[in-house]
Design a protein around this motif. Structure first.
Motif, PDB file in Angstrom:
ATOM      1  N   GLY A  62       0.719  -1.171  -0.019  1.00 58.26           N
ATOM      2  CA  GLY A  62      -0.017  -0.029  -0.103  1.00 58.26           C
ATOM      3  C   GLY A  62       0.698   1.244   0.084  1.00 58.26           C
ATOM      4  O   GLY A  62       0.289   2.573  -0.241  1.00 58.26           O
ATOM      5  N   ARG A  63       2.207   0.949   0.336  1.00 57.87           N
ATOM      6  CA  ARG A  63       2.940   2.481   0.300  1.00 57.87           C
ATOM      7  C   ARG A  63       4.429   2.103  -0.188  1.00 57.87           C
ATOM      8  O   ARG A  63       4.614   0.735  -0.300  1.00 57.87           O
ATOM      9  CB  ARG A  63       3.146   2.838   1.877  1.00 57.87           C
ATOM     10  CG  ARG A  63       3.366   2.174   2.967  1.00 57.87           C
ATOM     11  CD  ARG A  63       3.464   2.772   4.000  1.00 57.87           C
ATOM     12  NE  ARG A  63       4.126   1.764   5.095  1.00 57.87           N
ATOM     13  CZ  ARG A  63       3.975   2.403   6.464  1.00 57.87           C
ATOM     14  NH1 ARG A  63       3.744   3.433   6.812  1.00 57.87           N
ATOM     15  NH2 ARG A  63       4.569   1.385   7.331  1.00 57.87           N
ATOM     16  N   SER A  64       5.326   2.775  -0.245  1.00 63.79           N
ATOM     17  CA  SER A  64       6.400   2.762  -0.687  1.00 63.79           C
ATOM     18  C   SER A  64       7.079   1.633   0.072  1.00 63.79           C
ATOM     19  O   SER A  64       7.177   1.497   1.057  1.00 63.79           O
ATOM     20  CB  SER A  64       7.234   3.898  -0.967  1.00 63.79           C
ATOM     21  OG  SER A  64       8.732   3.675  -1.238  1.00 63.79           O
ATOM     22  N   GLY A  65       7.654   0.556  -0.817  1.00 60.48           N
ATOM     23  CA  GLY A  65       8.564  -0.545  -0.003  1.00 60.48           C
ATOM     24  C   GLY A  65      10.085  -0.276   0.159  1.00 60.48           C
ATOM     25  O   GLY A  65      10.773  -1.252   0.350  1.00 60.48           O
ATOM     26  N   GLY A  66      10.450   0.741  -0.148  1.00 58.87           N
ATOM     27  CA  GLY A  66      11.917   1.089   0.090  1.00 58.87           C
ATOM     28  C   GLY A  66      12.613   0.840  -1.308  1.00 58.87           C
ATOM     29  O   GLY A  66      12.167   0.715  -2.522  1.00 58.87           O
ATOM     30  N   GLU A  67      13.760   0.721  -1.233  1.00 59.33           N
ATOM     31  CA  GLU A  67      14.737   0.396  -2.480  1.00 59.33           C
ATOM     32  C   GLU A  67      15.173  -0.926  -2.437  1.00 59.33           C
ATOM     33  O   GLU A  67      15.388  -1.712  -1.573  1.00 59.33           O
ATOM     34  CB  GLU A  67      15.911   1.018  -2.375  1.00 59.33           C
ATOM     35  CG  GLU A  67      17.054   1.018  -3.657  1.00 59.33           C
ATOM     36  CD  GLU A  67      18.158   1.730  -3.370  1.00 59.33           C
ATOM     37  OE1 GLU A  67      18.125   3.076  -4.320  1.00 59.33           O
ATOM     38  OE2 GLU A  67      19.007   1.499  -2.651  1.00 59.33           O
TER      39      GLU A  67
ATOM     40  N   TRP B 233      16.357  -0.517  -7.496  1.00 59.12           N
ATOM     41  CA  TRP B 233      15.117   0.328  -8.136  1.00 59.12           C
ATOM     42  C   TRP B 233      14.292   0.615  -6.971  1.00 59.12           C
ATOM     43  O   TRP B 233      14.341  -0.165  -5.882  1.00 59.12           O
ATOM     44  CB  TRP B 233      14.356  -0.407  -9.350  1.00 59.12           C
ATOM     45  CG  TRP B 233      13.672  -1.667  -8.891  1.00 59.12           C
ATOM     46  CD1 TRP B 233      12.507  -1.633  -8.534  1.00 59.12           C
ATOM     47  CD2 TRP B 233      14.574  -2.971  -8.636  1.00 59.12           C
ATOM     48  NE1 TRP B 233      12.281  -3.299  -8.394  1.00 59.12           N
ATOM     49  CE2 TRP B 233      13.489  -3.980  -8.411  1.00 59.12           C
ATOM     50  CE3 TRP B 233      15.716  -3.462  -8.971  1.00 59.12           C
ATOM     51  CZ2 TRP B 233      13.527  -5.247  -7.889  1.00 59.12           C
ATOM     52  CZ3 TRP B 233      15.972  -4.786  -8.809  1.00 59.12           C
ATOM     53  CH2 TRP B 233      14.912  -5.504  -8.358  1.00 59.12           C
ATOM     54  N   LYS B 234      13.458   1.619  -7.082  1.00 68.59           N
ATOM     55  CA  LYS B 234      12.358   1.770  -5.965  1.00 68.59           C
ATOM     56  C   LYS B 234      11.048   1.005  -5.968  1.00 68.59           C
ATOM     57  O   LYS B 234      10.756   0.709  -7.295  1.00 68.59           O
ATOM     58  CB  LYS B 234      11.973   3.411  -6.058  1.00 68.59           C
ATOM     59  CG  LYS B 234      13.110   4.270  -5.780  1.00 68.59           C
ATOM     60  CD  LYS B 234      13.662   4.340  -4.318  1.00 68.59           C
ATOM     61  CE  LYS B 234      14.572   5.391  -3.824  1.00 68.59           C
ATOM     62  NZ  LYS B 234      15.122   5.231  -2.509  1.00 68.59           N
ATOM     63  N   ALA B 235      10.650   0.466  -5.020  1.00 65.04           N
ATOM     64  CA  ALA B 235       9.463  -0.209  -4.864  1.00 65.04           C
ATOM     65  C   ALA B 235       8.262   0.704  -4.660  1.00 65.04           C
ATOM     66  O   ALA B 235       7.967   1.449  -3.858  1.00 65.04           O
ATOM     67  CB  ALA B 235       9.500  -1.124  -3.725  1.00 65.04           C
TER      68      ALA B 235
END
Length: 211
Positions: free
Chosen positions: A149-154, A172-174
């Protein structure tokens, strides 16, 4: 500050031109040198592009490329840090080679199927990977989907050799509900690869493909 003795190893490493002892020393150096690791990641796609350059029967022979073509491309890559910009701004000879590459791809045999990576826990991430062997090493094509549901980091894609050496191939960014599609070249040959892993940059492995 003294000059990094490995500063010029990146292109030769990606192209598989280092001697075995130099390759081992450079891979150990990559574990602690962010600058060299970043340079290797930025050059990783270049062998795949060069491997596809060939002469189709339907086109006249453009002749051998200028001897300074590859060094010129590498200089542009290092200056701009964008391989696409380097390729599109290279000489007319490389533009002809790119057209030839399209003809070769059109007649190439079917690629091997993608294989699902094994999830190593309760993580909202899935990935498929496909490996293709070339004279210069291995090309890895991967799609990775993050459903959180939200950014999972790198995320980090790591290749693990049979000897246990780990090589970082890409980061890459999640992004929520997004699929990242990657195409990376590595000088490691397919028989030398033991596994691929997708990891958090500062955490555990999330996915694994055992080879």
């Amino acid at each position: 500050m003294s000059e990094d003795p490995f500063a010029t190893f990146d292109a030769a490493y990606v192209l598989g031109a280092l001697a075995p002892e130099d390759r081992q020393r450079f891979e150990e150096h990559l574990r602690t040198c962010d600058r060299c690791a970043a340079s290797v990641r930025e050059l990783a796609g270049l062998p795949g592009l060069l491997a596809r350059v060939d002469k189709p029967a339907a086109l006249p022979d453009p002749g051998p490329p200028p001897p300074d073509l590859l060094p010129a491309v590498l200089r542009r890559v290092r200056r701009g840090r964008r391989i696409r910009l380097a390729v599109t701004s290279a000489s007319a000879g490389l533009a002809v080679a790119a057209c030839v590459a399209l003809a070769v791809v059109a007649s190439a045999p079917a690629a091997p199927p993608s294989v699902a990576m094994t999830v190593l826990g309760q993580f909202p991430v899935r990935a498929d990977a496909r490996l293709a062997a070339f004279d210069w090493g291995t090309q890895v094509d991967m799609s990775c989907s993050y459903t959180g549901g939200r950014s999972g980091g790198e995320y980090v894609l790591v290749a693990i050799s049979r000897s246990g050496t780990e090589t970082q191939l890409a980061t890459w960014k999640a992004v929520p509900d997004n699929t990242a599609r990657l195409s990376i070249g590595t000088a490691l040959r397919q028989p030398d690869l033991a596994a691929l892993e997708v990891r958090l940059a500062d955490g555990p492995a999330l996915l694994r493909l055992t080879l």
